[in-house]
Design a protein around this motif. Sequence first.
Motif, mmCIF file in Angstrom:
data_model
loop_
_atom_site.group_PDB
_atom_site.id
_atom_site.type_symbol
_atom_site.label_atom_id
_atom_site.label_comp_id
_atom_site.label_asym_id
_atom_site.label_seq_id
_atom_site.Cartn_x
_atom_site.Cartn_y
_atom_site.Cartn_z
ATOM 1 N N SER A 57 20.684 3.309 -4.775
ATOM 2 C CA SER A 57 21.481 2.309 -6.037
ATOM 3 C C SER A 57 21.522 3.229 -7.225
ATOM 4 O O SER A 57 20.485 4.184 -7.577
ATOM 5 C CB SER A 57 20.663 1.454 -6.154
ATOM 6 N N LEU A 68 28.309 3.634 -1.808
ATOM 7 C CA LEU A 68 27.112 3.461 -2.889
ATOM 8 C C LEU A 68 28.068 3.098 -4.773
ATOM 9 O O LEU A 68 27.403 2.444 -5.066
ATOM 10 C CB LEU A 68 25.821 4.802 -3.390
ATOM 11 N N ARG A 77 23.854 4.645 0.743
ATOM 12 C CA ARG A 77 24.168 3.156 0.622
ATOM 13 C C ARG A 77 22.866 2.386 1.051
ATOM 14 O O ARG A 77 22.873 1.249 0.800
ATOM 15 C CB ARG A 77 25.435 2.513 0.879
#
Length: 121
Positions: A35, A57, A9
């Motif tokens: 991402s 994430l 993340r």
Amino acid sequence: MRTVLVCVRTPVAAQAVVTCAARLGVGAAVRTAVSVTEALSRLAEQGADLILVDTALSRPDSVEFTRRIVAAAPGAAVVLFGVEDPRISAAAVQAGARGVIRADATDPVANDTLAVAIRKR
């Protein structure tokens, strides 16, 4: 050498993964992404044999994230890790993940065990 993409993340977490991989002598085989866009971009550049994904994430839709990653790297083993609802975990496996290593946010023993195992790596 097998290649690993670790999806986490934050950039701080990604740097920690890179540092640990270098310390273990496998830095060239380990890449990170912070991402979904970056993960898909990295996979387009070079495939991976193993993709580790922090569920922090992959949210808000871990199942769709899994589908997208599996479509981008169909030969890779995808494993999610983190706090996740068991039903979402099962759906992620049905979407193509090899498994989900669940940490229970309310279980400090499980969380401490996972943290210690990661630090020892």
